[in-house]
Design a protein around this motif. Sequence first.
Motif, PDB file in Angstrom:
ATOM      1  N   VAL A   1      39.568  43.280  38.088  1.00  0.00           N
ATOM      2  CA  VAL A   1      39.379  44.602  39.155  1.00  0.00           C
ATOM      3  C   VAL A   1      40.473  45.234  39.362  1.00  0.00           C
TER       4      VAL A   1
ATOM      5  N   TYR B   1      36.445  44.766  48.839  1.00  0.00           N
ATOM      6  CA  TYR B   1      35.952  44.318  47.588  1.00  0.00           C
ATOM      7  C   TYR B   1      36.344  42.539  47.856  1.00  0.00           C
TER       8      TYR B   1
ATOM      9  N   GLN C   1      33.339  40.405  47.283  1.00  0.00           N
ATOM     10  CA  GLN C   1      33.296  39.978  45.723  1.00  0.00           C
ATOM     11  C   GLN C   1      32.163  39.098  45.266  1.00  0.00           C
TER      12      GLN C   1
ATOM     13  N   PHE D   1      37.772  50.502  41.006  1.00  0.00           N
ATOM     14  CA  PHE D   1      37.101  51.262  42.204  1.00  0.00           C
ATOM     15  C   PHE D   1      38.149  52.482  42.140  1.00  0.00           C
TER      16      PHE D   1
ATOM     17  N   VAL E   1      31.426  50.253  48.667  1.00  0.00           N
ATOM     18  CA  VAL E   1      31.876  49.123  47.699  1.00  0.00           C
ATOM     19  C   VAL E   1      30.459  48.081  47.676  1.00  0.00           C
TER      20      VAL E   1
ATOM     21  N   LEU F   1      28.751  47.493  44.073  1.00  0.00           N
ATOM     22  CA  LEU F   1      28.564  46.145  43.360  1.00  0.00           C
ATOM     23  C   LEU F   1      27.203  45.676  43.242  1.00  0.00           C
TER      24      LEU F   1
END
Length: 143
Positions: free
Chosen positions: A62, A87, A91, A109, A125, A129
């Motif tokens: 990432v 994140y 995650q 990102f 985010v 995701l």
Amino acid sequence: MREKEPSKVTYSPGHRFTLPKSQILSGRRNFEELFSGSSFISNPAVSIRYSVSPGADNHYYVGFISPKKIGNAVERNRAKRFMREAYRLNQYIIRDLPELSELRLKFAFLARHSDLTFESVQKDVISGLEKLRERILSTHTTF
């Protein structure tokens, strides 16, 4: 001294919220590969650029990008800190996919504007995701 306020983030039990350096996307070649052949998920505050390739090493990487149009270095670093923290806390949405055992996932990102708040970044985010998770599941499921 001011007391620490309780967080409004809901944590999932059994998840570790660390972001090791081994999972950070770095290097010019990696970013060039990411931007040359990748897909895009757009949100108002934060967008995601990702690429999925077959690989037996089951790694995911990432990155966090704040372009110069965001503003000066202070604003860019603040945007990257917000994205990293959002994140880090969320995650597990993407990390717990069993399909990642046969795939190599690289994503980054991208901050879209300078007046970001942590709440708006975290919302984008999470939704990014979740969209990424849906796309991986729809294209790489084995029956």
